[in-house]
Design an enzyme around this catalytic site. Structure first.
Site, PDB file in Angstrom:
ATOM      1  N   ARG A  36     -34.593  27.524 -42.747  1.00 51.21           N
ATOM      2  CA  ARG A  36     -33.677  26.395 -42.553  1.00 51.21           C
ATOM      3  C   ARG A  36     -34.254  25.340 -41.599  1.00 51.21           C
ATOM      4  O   ARG A  36     -34.000  24.151 -41.771  1.00 51.21           O
ATOM      5  CB  ARG A  36     -32.325  26.883 -42.037  1.00 51.21           C
ATOM      6  CG  ARG A  36     -31.512  27.509 -43.141  1.00 51.21           C
ATOM      7  CD  ARG A  36     -30.139  27.920 -42.681  1.00 51.21           C
ATOM      8  NE  ARG A  36     -29.266  28.100 -43.837  1.00 51.21           N
ATOM      9  CZ  ARG A  36     -28.122  28.774 -43.820  1.00 51.21           C
ATOM     10  NH1 ARG A  36     -27.697  29.324 -42.697  1.00 51.21           N
ATOM     11  NH2 ARG A  36     -27.402  28.885 -44.897  1.00 51.21           N
ATOM     12  N   LYS A 193     -16.519  39.331 -59.083  1.00 52.07           N
ATOM     13  CA  LYS A 193     -15.113  39.161 -59.445  1.00 52.07           C
ATOM     14  C   LYS A 193     -14.758  37.797 -60.010  1.00 52.07           C
ATOM     15  O   LYS A 193     -15.240  36.776 -59.537  1.00 52.07           O
ATOM     16  CB  LYS A 193     -14.255  39.377 -58.191  1.00 52.07           C
ATOM     17  CG  LYS A 193     -14.273  40.807 -57.704  1.00 52.07           C
ATOM     18  CD  LYS A 193     -13.350  40.943 -56.523  1.00 52.07           C
ATOM     19  CE  LYS A 193     -13.168  42.414 -56.159  1.00 52.07           C
ATOM     20  NZ  LYS A 193     -12.270  42.544 -55.011  1.00 52.07           N
ATOM     21  N   GLY A 350     -25.372  33.018 -52.416  1.00 45.00           N
ATOM     22  CA  GLY A 350     -26.103  33.965 -51.560  1.00 45.00           C
ATOM     23  C   GLY A 350     -26.803  35.057 -52.348  1.00 45.00           C
ATOM     24  O   GLY A 350     -28.016  35.256 -52.238  1.00 45.00           O
ATOM     25  N   GLY A 373     -21.475  28.298 -49.663  1.00 43.67           N
ATOM     26  CA  GLY A 373     -20.121  27.802 -49.935  1.00 43.67           C
ATOM     27  C   GLY A 373     -20.079  26.371 -50.444  1.00 43.67           C
ATOM     28  O   GLY A 373     -19.291  26.052 -51.338  1.00 43.67           O
TER      29      GLY A 373
HETATM   30  P1  ADP Z   1     -23.167  34.884 -55.212  1.00 45.67           P
HETATM   31  O1  ADP Z   1     -23.239  35.409 -53.802  1.00 45.67           O
HETATM   32  O2  ADP Z   1     -24.502  34.458 -55.720  1.00 45.67           O
HETATM   33  O3  ADP Z   1     -22.102  33.815 -55.396  1.00 45.67           O
HETATM   34  P2  ADP Z   1     -21.437  37.053 -56.038  1.00 45.67           P
HETATM   35  O4  ADP Z   1     -21.211  37.414 -54.611  1.00 45.67           O
HETATM   36  O5  ADP Z   1     -20.318  36.471 -56.785  1.00 45.67           O
HETATM   37  O6  ADP Z   1     -22.726  36.120 -56.174  1.00 45.67           O
HETATM   38  O7  ADP Z   1     -21.861  38.338 -56.870  1.00 45.67           O
HETATM   39  C1  ADP Z   1     -22.844  39.240 -56.478  1.00 45.67           C
HETATM   40  C2  ADP Z   1     -22.375  40.664 -56.574  1.00 45.67           C
HETATM   41  O8  ADP Z   1     -21.892  40.982 -57.866  1.00 45.67           O
HETATM   42  C3  ADP Z   1     -23.496  41.639 -56.306  1.00 45.67           C
HETATM   43  O9  ADP Z   1     -23.183  42.384 -55.162  1.00 45.67           O
HETATM   44  C4  ADP Z   1     -23.550  42.508 -57.551  1.00 45.67           C
HETATM   45  O10 ADP Z   1     -23.827  43.873 -57.279  1.00 45.67           O
HETATM   46  C5  ADP Z   1     -22.156  42.345 -58.091  1.00 45.67           C
HETATM   47  N1  ADP Z   1     -22.094  42.713 -59.522  1.00 45.67           N
HETATM   48  C6  ADP Z   1     -22.720  42.126 -60.553  1.00 45.67           C
HETATM   49  N2  ADP Z   1     -22.464  42.774 -61.696  1.00 45.67           N
HETATM   50  C7  ADP Z   1     -21.667  43.807 -61.402  1.00 45.67           C
HETATM   51  C8  ADP Z   1     -21.056  44.860 -62.169  1.00 45.67           C
HETATM   52  N3  ADP Z   1     -21.239  44.952 -63.490  1.00 45.67           N
HETATM   53  N4  ADP Z   1     -20.296  45.753 -61.517  1.00 45.67           N
HETATM   54  C9  ADP Z   1     -20.126  45.655 -60.183  1.00 45.67           C
HETATM   55  N5  ADP Z   1     -20.661  44.693 -59.402  1.00 45.67           N
HETATM   56  C10 ADP Z   1     -21.426  43.783 -60.002  1.00 45.67           C
END
Ligand code: ADP
Ligand code: MG
Length: 391
Positions: A36, A193, A350, A373
């Site tokens: 950063r 989710k 992230g 974010g």
């Molecule tokens: P970002 O931080 O890039 O916005 P998210 O936090 O929304 O991404 O998603 C990342 C998480 O989603 C990871 O911890 C990953 O393990 C989880 N994940 C992806 N696919 C699945 C799945 N099929 N079942 C459970 N967790 C999942």
């Protein structure tokens, strides 16, 4: 572009108040990752080359309006000096005197803004005190632009304001990806989710031509279509919402791409026994942890015909092999196409950045946003207060 950049300002003999994101990881008082700080170099160098003096304003951690010694920017100051290759003076009192005493290419670093409760309250009085220290305001902290704080919002109305190099680069890349993109545009949205990405999905279906839904959130969409997803992560209460999104996509002419095959396992651990089956064939005692090769092949085909890609969220539980396979393969294809100049690819989030790094694909993407974010709110189509205040 509606905002000004460093090129539009005359810095000769002026003091620039530069809002930066140097919220770096620290262990035992030592900065462990200077990325950063490295990214603010172009802005600091440019302002100095144009004859201006640089006063850095930043936050560090979440002190919530109180002085917390472990979150003092004094800890970061040596790393800033090191990376910039410039004398950096950290100050936590008598700011006006310190500014008056600045010499040569000395850079001033003000104490953690969030030690003052006025910062997060977007307090006019605090913004005025900051503004009194400089002549021009420069915002180079895109990652803080989704917050209306004194140093990102209020202050921009008190001084001539512009975007720094990093901010301008980020805004330019995002504009190319979703503002006025070359079509077809593909969005890949994965992750855990649906509930955390409702606004994002809602915005994207109206803007992109193809929307790949992967990761845990795909399970919610499969379940909403009456498919039994066994022990998979799934938000059954969001079935109606998922169906609404599918309906909205259809009305908008956006193709929704759900898994065409799934990788299931009984345990989420390294080397677990896996099976690749049809989307409606998840055993009752198993979990869907990744998309299968047919899904990846179809995503690759869509990418090959696309001009623009925007990606947030892994396609599977990428932290543990082999559930990183679909994410790695799709990322590799996107990287290849980007490198060949056939695809503009922008990714952020992230876990997404971690996954693309792990896949060795990040370097070949057109732009990787580390803004977290702020990147997500931008993908949701929201106006970011720190960006709005610059125009
Ligand atoms: P970002 O931080 O890039 O916005 P998210 O936090 O929304 O991404 O998603 C990342 C998480 O989603 C990871 O911890 C990953 O393990 C989880 N994940 C992806 N696919 C699945 C799945 N099929 N079942 C459970 N967790 C999942
Ligand atoms: Mg995450």
């Amino acid at each position: 572009m509606a905002w000004k950049t460093l090129d539009d300002m005359d810095f000769a003999g002026k003091r620039a108040l530069v809002r930066v994101d140097i919220n770096v990881p620290v262990e035992d008082g030592v900065v462990t990752d200077t990325t950063r700080i490295e990214r603010i170099i172009p802005t600091v160098d440019d302002i100095q080359a144009k004859g201006g003096k640089v006063i850095l304003m930043a936050h560090f951690g979440r002190p919530k309006g109180q002085v917390v010694p472990e979150m003092s920017l004094e800890i970061i100051a040596p790393a800033v000096a090191d990376v910039l290759g410039l004398p950096v003076t950290w100050v936590n009192a008598d700011y006006a005197d310190a500014v008056a005493a600045m010499e040569g290419d000395e850079v001033l670093l003000l104490e953690n803004l969030r030690f003052n409760p006025g910062e997060e309250k977007n307090d006019e009085g605090f913004a005025k005190r900051l503004a009194s220290l400089g002549d021009i305001y420069v915002n180079d902290a895109f990652s803080a632009a989704h917050r209306a704080h004194a140093s990102t919002e209020a202050i921009a109305h008190l001084l001539p304001a512009c975007a720094g190099r990093l901010m301008a680069e980020e805004l330019g890349a995002l504009e190319k990806a979703l503002g006025t993109p070359e079509r077809p545009v593909v969005a890949v949205v994965g992750g855990a989710k649906v509930s955390t990405k409702l606004d994002l999905l809602g915005n994207l279906v109206g803007k992109v031509d193809h929307l790949v839904i992967g990761g845990g959130m795909a399970n919610t969409f499969l379940a909403a279509q009456g498919i039994d997803v066994g022990k998979s992560l799934c938000e059954h209460d969001l079935a109606d919402t998922a169906r609404e999104i599918l309906g909205k996509a259809e009305a908008a002419g956006c193709e929704i791409i759900l898994p065409r095959d799934i990788v299931v396992a009984r345990e989420f651990k390294a080397g677990a026994d896996t099976e690749t089956v049809a989307p409606d064939a998840c055993p009752a005692d198993a979990m869907i942890l990744d998309a299968g090769p047919q899904t990846v092949a179809y995503i690759s085909e869509v990418l090959e015909n696309a001009k623009t890609l925007v990606w947030n969220g892994p396609l599977g539980a990428f932290e543990i092999a082999p559930f990183d396979a679909a994410t790695n393969a799709a990322a590799a294809r996107a990287a290849e196409l980007s490198k060949a100049g056939k695809l503009i690819s922008v990714a952020g989030g992230g876990d997404t950045v971690a996954a693309l790094n792990q896949a060795g694909a990040a370097d070949d993407f057109t732009y990787i946003s580390t803004a977290g974010g702020a990147f997500l709110e931008w993908m949701e189509g929201k106006e970011l207060p720190g960006v709005a205040a610059l125009s």
